[in-house]
Motif scaffolding. Structure first.
Motif, PDB file in Angstrom:
ATOM      1  N   ASP A 201       0.949  -1.116   0.125  1.00  0.00           N
ATOM      2  CA  ASP A 201      -0.128  -0.093   0.110  1.00  0.00           C
ATOM      3  C   ASP A 201       0.785   1.150  -0.105  1.00  0.00           C
ATOM      4  O   ASP A 201       1.877   1.208   0.524  1.00  0.00           O
ATOM      5  N   ALA A 391      -3.221   1.525   8.936  1.00  0.00           N
ATOM      6  CA  ALA A 391      -4.184   1.438   7.660  1.00  0.00           C
ATOM      7  C   ALA A 391      -3.987   0.351   6.897  1.00  0.00           C
ATOM      8  O   ALA A 391      -4.936  -0.618   6.452  1.00  0.00           O
ATOM      9  N   HIS A 392      -2.721   0.080   6.688  1.00  0.00           N
ATOM     10  CA  HIS A 392      -2.106  -1.113   5.719  1.00  0.00           C
ATOM     11  C   HIS A 392      -2.708  -2.583   6.553  1.00  0.00           C
ATOM     12  O   HIS A 392      -2.818  -3.518   5.953  1.00  0.00           O
ATOM     13  N   ASP A 394      -5.199  -2.884   8.257  1.00  0.00           N
ATOM     14  CA  ASP A 394      -6.264  -3.140   8.286  1.00  0.00           C
ATOM     15  C   ASP A 394      -6.880  -3.561   6.958  1.00  0.00           C
ATOM     16  O   ASP A 394      -7.645  -4.545   6.778  1.00  0.00           O
ATOM     17  N   ASN A 395      -6.226  -3.028   5.966  1.00  0.00           N
ATOM     18  CA  ASN A 395      -6.356  -3.449   4.570  1.00  0.00           C
ATOM     19  C   ASN A 395      -6.011  -5.101   4.364  1.00  0.00           C
ATOM     20  O   ASN A 395      -6.829  -5.937   4.146  1.00  0.00           O
ATOM     21  N   ARG A 755      -8.610   6.716  10.331  1.00  0.00           N
ATOM     22  CA  ARG A 755      -8.500   6.014   9.049  1.00  0.00           C
ATOM     23  C   ARG A 755      -9.365   4.763   9.131  1.00  0.00           C
ATOM     24  O   ARG A 755     -10.230   4.453   8.143  1.00  0.00           O
ATOM     25  N   ASN A 756      -9.102   4.055  10.010  1.00  0.00           N
ATOM     26  CA  ASN A 756      -9.674   2.612  10.038  1.00  0.00           C
ATOM     27  C   ASN A 756     -11.045   2.550  10.472  1.00  0.00           C
ATOM     28  O   ASN A 756     -11.892   1.803   9.754  1.00  0.00           O
ATOM     29  N   PHE A 759     -12.783   3.603   7.388  1.00  0.00           N
ATOM     30  CA  PHE A 759     -12.648   2.536   6.453  1.00  0.00           C
ATOM     31  C   PHE A 759     -13.775   1.467   6.851  1.00  0.00           C
ATOM     32  O   PHE A 759     -14.450   0.996   5.767  1.00  0.00           O
ATOM     33  N   SER A 765     -10.906   3.880   1.712  1.00  0.00           N
ATOM     34  CA  SER A 765      -9.565   4.155   2.177  1.00  0.00           C
ATOM     35  C   SER A 765      -9.105   5.441   1.711  1.00  0.00           C
ATOM     36  O   SER A 765      -9.094   5.628   0.529  1.00  0.00           O
ATOM     37  N   ASN A 767      -6.082   7.470   1.624  1.00  0.00           N
ATOM     38  CA  ASN A 767      -4.580   7.111   1.522  1.00  0.00           C
ATOM     39  C   ASN A 767      -3.849   8.444   1.965  1.00  0.00           C
ATOM     40  O   ASN A 767      -2.679   8.168   1.434  1.00  0.00           O
TER      41      ASN A 767
END
Lengths: 802, 165
Positions: A201, A391-392, A394-395, A755-756, A759, A765, A767
């Motif tokens: 990401d 964030a990464h 959570d992806n 951010r999460n 999401f 997302s 970014n």
């Protein structure tokens, strides 16, 4: 259940046992652990507290700095003759009048001059300065200085700073590379080969500014060969060291005094043009000179948060266990180094703390641009990479269909472990923080069950409790303290170089002194942060003072107690080890009939032996590995935190309303609970501002578009969510009484947490930071387009096509 | 009001105002800001300067009971007015309940916004002795604080309001 680690890869951290004393069974403290009122509170609520700008000296002049209007230009000529003719102008100086020795807070790259010599490197770079009888005359004089420039092409996009054909900002640093880092731990390529899932990401951070409420001010006074500087500083020591170096003075002839400081957050760690130019103006005129930045000048001086471009690749097991991480970053450093070398190393170093993985690669280029220099802002280099990584993660959790809290629990670091980059972690309650955050936020009832537009997110953070090494190389201890008990024993004064910039170090250090001495907090006085009267301390940065200054204070207090009990023992004819002292009462351990007051014993001590004093100092053990950059991120102890937040998104406008934030911290033994939670509130507030609104923006010529608090968009009381600050029990073996940091740690999880939550709410997302309504709205629109919805595009409307 | 001109022909004005109960008749320029008159002329440095643009509220004082940013008020406009600064809040060394409450609720960190916060809160409690939390937040929305996240400040004001109940 966890899958076995693939062959040939280490997956869980190496363990370590600290040789220090274990947690005491009896923690019946008399002074610490209590919410004592701040020692300076009364002065602050009555307006009596004097900040640097409030000081006046006989015959004082006012000084201002002339700055560059261009992002990059050659100085062809400077004509000060008209300015000098204006009545009330006492001195006008340019690079010809000052030392040309380059300075900077990072010794590896001294790249700044008091005034620019050949070129100016950003809008706001220092060109000349004036000293006048009043402020109004200063502005007239600045206007009358004529500078001829040849405008040069500027580097404004950090992603093109390293291009072969990009303009060169510092000839000694080709390709505008300020700091280049390549660190490799374990075998990341093998980890990716063996991983069940690998994901990459890209995220982009924002350039933010500390924006302390008090503008920088410095008043310089020369008397004979001695320079005294009153400054709004986070570190009198570093100011003293660098000012002495610049003017070739022995440190003993430079006295730096901190008054009350109206917030720093990293922005007041290094001396500025105010101290350097002010010192020269004071010497030339023979008068005290007060120099100050206005709000726009503060934004231009900057030293705020670097914008980072962050590419993250992570390989995981099918059950979400992290096998390896590759962080590949670029950061916009601006025109000078400031503290940016450390920032660049911190950005990667701190990523290994909250989760346990053994294979890690970190690549970084900090580049020069023709923008204001960036430095250390609360959390230093760590918050943006933390946002990106959370964030990464959570992806990845979503791709693997694992609950975000669960994937964090599976990877959470354990106590007494060593990170791949050789940080020793003693206490670590990461799991307990996550579990408590899950429980108090009602995660199980909310995750996937909230109404449309609502979402919940989680993120973690960790921070140093003081840097393992000072900013410049020296064998000085990191902190020292003295305590002097008053002659009649009714008061005691703590002398410490520790620097209270609002966080409350004066208060907690007096609590610690009183606890160690067996005294009361209410009888403590403090003299702090004056290089002439207080013993050395490196100051307020890297969340170091409670642990490091506290250790020195404890040692000084212990020494007072020891001498006091020896005196008391002589007075009551008992060996001192049979006596104890608590809250100013001395008593025999096995005979409650025998008592004596602290005052009585202290007074007798003074009469018989002279001043009753205690001394202490602290230096951390040798920490860290042997790789390049290994010292950055080392610390005697690390705090850990988990945050959960709940947000509500307005689909029409993209506005994000943060409803609640739950912060759970592992910060060791708490000295002052009220001040501790207040630190969490403030750190979270700052993280929230950076997450949603704050960003320093530039026009096409490198000029700041929003150098005001209103347009920069500092959050107000109306913007804040409900904050729930909570703690897990924890004891840190490396800290006095088991303490760790709290002041910066709570800034770390916030951006990723929001951010999460977004999401989770909308499946989009965002970014890049800040997570503005425009970006959320645009992402929602893209999602609807991707879902095949027919979207009206306002920009395609004929009314806009003129 | 009386005006005199200096050698360059720049006018000076003699104004009369009351500050914290004391009467003053300073000579000022037309462009003198109230905040500078208080800080430089009267040495009342409890009134802070954070932006000089009316963004931060650090220089909040009460002008005839109303909170104003002293950086947005000309000293001339204060002619005939009653000004209260932070130095005038405690009476005879006795702290005001708001000051007490700020201390008890750990609502102070660096303290730079504190004088302005207390004066905005004082004005609120004078016109609305029992405000709701949103009313408190609205009343101090013009006072920026970079340290506290406003959490304990809001609590302190609500606590002080309860004391009056």
């Amino acid at each position: 259940m966890s899958q076995p680690t693939p062959a040939g890869l280490k997956s869980s951290a190496r363990t370590y046992t600290h040789p220090g004393l274990p947690e005491p069974a009896d923690k019946d403290y008399a002074v610490i652990g209590k919410s004592k009122p701040k020692i300076d509170a009364r002065e602050k609520v009555t307006g009596q507290a004097r900040y640097t700008a409030d000081l006046k000296f006989p015959n004082m002049l006012y000084g201002k700095i002339l700055t560059s209007p261009h992002a990059h230009a050659r100085i062809l000529s400077i004509d000060t003759s008209e300015a000098e003719k204006i009545p009330g102008v006492k001195a006008v100086i340019t690079h010809k009048d000052v030392p040309t020795l380059k300075y900077g807070i990072s010794p590896a790259r001294w790249d700044e001059n008091i005034f620019c010599i050949e070129t100016v490197k950003f809008v706001g770079d220092k060109v000349a300065a004036v000293a006048c009888i009043d402020e109004e005359t200063c502005y007239k004089a600045l206007k009358a200085i004529k500078v001829e420039y040849e405008v040069l092409p500027a580097v404004l996009d950090p992603l093109h700073a390293m291009d072969e054909d990009a303009p060169q900002i510092h000839p000694e640093y080709p390709l505008n590379k300020n700091t280049e880092i390549h660190q490799n731990f374990g075998d990341v390529d093998e980890a990716f080969r063996q991983a069940d899932y690998v994901r990459t990401d890209m995220f982009v951070g924002n350039r933010t500014y500390q924006a302390p409420m008090e503008p920088h001010t410095a008043t310089s006074i020369w008397q004979g060969g001695k320079l005294t500087v009153y400054s709004s500083t986070q570190s009198p020591h570093y100011f003293q060291y660098y000012i002495a170096r610049e003017f070739g003075l022995p440190m003993g002839d430079v006295r730096v005094i901190k008054t009350y400081v109206g917030g720093g957050f990293g922005g007041k760690l290094e001396p500025t043009g105010l101290e350097f130019a002010g010192a020269v103006l004071a010497r030339l005129t023979g008068r005290p000179v007060k120099m100050f930045y206005d709000r726009a000048e503060m934004f231009a001086h900057n030293r705020g948060r670097h914008r980072q471009y962050m590419k993250l690749t992570t390989g995981v097991n099918a059950d979400g266990r992290i096998l390896g991480v590759h962080a590949d970053f670029i950061m916009d450093g601006g025109a000078y180094t400031s503290l940016g070398i450390a920032t660049a190393y911190y950005a990667g170093a701190m990523l290994t703390l909250t989760y346990d993985f053994e294979n890690y690669r970190f690549d970084m280029n900090r580049v020069y641009t023709n923008l204001p220099a960036c430095g250390a802002q609360r959390g230093h280099g760590a918050p943006q990479p933390r946002y990106a990584f959370e964030a990464h993660l959570d992806n990845i959790a979503k791709d693997l269909d694992i609950d975000p809290l669960e994937i964090r629990l599976r990877n959470a670091r354990k106590p007494n472990t060593i990170t791949p980059n050789e940080f020793v972690v003693n206490s670590c309650e990461m799991v307990a923080c996550l579990e408590q955050a899950r429980d108090i936020s009602g995660w199980a009832d909310k995750k996937g069950k909230l109404p449309a537009g609502r979402g919940i997110g989680v993120a973690t953070g960790s921070f140093v409790s003081g840097a393992g090494y000072p900013i410049y190389r020296t064998d000085l201890p990191h902190a020292a303290a003295m305590i002097k008990v008053a002659e009649d024993g009714t008061a005691a004064t703590l002398y410490t170089g520790a620097t209270d910039i609002g966080q409350g170090s004066d208060t907690v250090l007096c609590q610690m002194a009183a606890e160690a001495m067996g005294y009361t907090y209410e009888q403590m006085k403090i003299v702090a942060a004056d290089t002439e009267t207080t013993p050395h301390d490196f100051g307020a940065y890297a969340s170091r003072q409670t642990l490091m200054s506290g250790a020195a204070v404890k040692e000084a207090g212990d020494e007072v107690r020891k001498q006091l009990l020896e005196m008391a023992g002589e007075m009551v004819d008992l060996p001192p080890e049979r006596l104890s002292v608590r809250l100013g009462r001395i008593s025999a351990k096995d005979n409650p009939e025998i008592t004596l007051t602290f005052e009585e014993a202290a007074r007798t001590f003074f009469v018989q032996k002279g001043p009753l004093m205690g001394r202490g100092s602290y230096a951390p053990p040798k920490l860290g590995g042997k790789h390049k950059g290994a010292p950055v991120g080392t610390s005697p102890a690390y705090s850990f935190a988990a945050q959960v937040s709940e947000v509500e998104i307005d689909e029409e406008t993209g506005e994000v309303a943060v409803l609640d934030v739950w912060d759970v911290h592992d910060c060791g033994q708490v000295i002052n609970p009220a001040l501790l939670h207040a630190q969490v509130h403030g750190a979270l507030y700052m993280g929230m501002g950076e997450s949603i609104w704050e960003e320093v923006r530039f026009d096409a010529k490198g000029k700041i578009q929003n150098p005001t608090l209103g347009e920069y968009r500092l959050p107000t009381a109306l913007d804040m969510p409900r904050i729930h600050s909570s703690l897990v029990p924890s004891y840190e073996i490396a800290g006095p009484w088991g303490v760790k940091e709290v002041g910066e740690g709570a800034t770390l999880p916030t951006m990723g947490c929001f951010r999460n939550a977004i999401f989770d709410a909308m499946g989009i997302s965002v970014n890049s930071l800040p997570l503005t309504p425009e970006k959320v709205w645009a992402a929602l629109r893209e999602k609807r387009k991707a879902n095949g919805e027919d979207i009206w595009d306002p920009m395609a409307c004929e009314c806009f096509l003129e | 009001m009386q005006a005199i001109a200096d050698k360059q022909g720049v006018k000076r004005y003699i104004i009369s105002l009351t500050v914290n109960g004391d009467e003053y008749s300073p000579v000022i320029k037309g462009n003198t800001l109230l905040v500078n008159l208080l800080r430089d002329g009267l040495d009342l440095t409890g009134t802070k300067k954070g932006c000089e643009l009316g963004d931060c509220g650090s220089c909040t004082v009460l002008m005839d009971g109303k909170p104003v940013d002293a950086c947005l008020v000309l000293a001339l406009e204060a002619d005939g007015c009653e000004i209260i600064t932070i130095e005038g809040v405690a009476q005879h060394g006795e702290l005001d309940r708001l000051q007490r409450s700020f201390i008890d609720n750990a609502a102070i960190q660096c303290g730079y916004c504190t004088p302005g916060m207390i004066l905005s809160a004082k004005a609120l409690l004078a016109r609305n002795p029992h405000p709701t939390e949103p009313e408190v937040r609205a009343a101090i929305a013009g006072n920026l604080c970079r340290c506290t996240g406003y959490v304990n400040i809001v609590k302190a004001v609500l606590d002080a309001a309860e004391v009056t109940a």
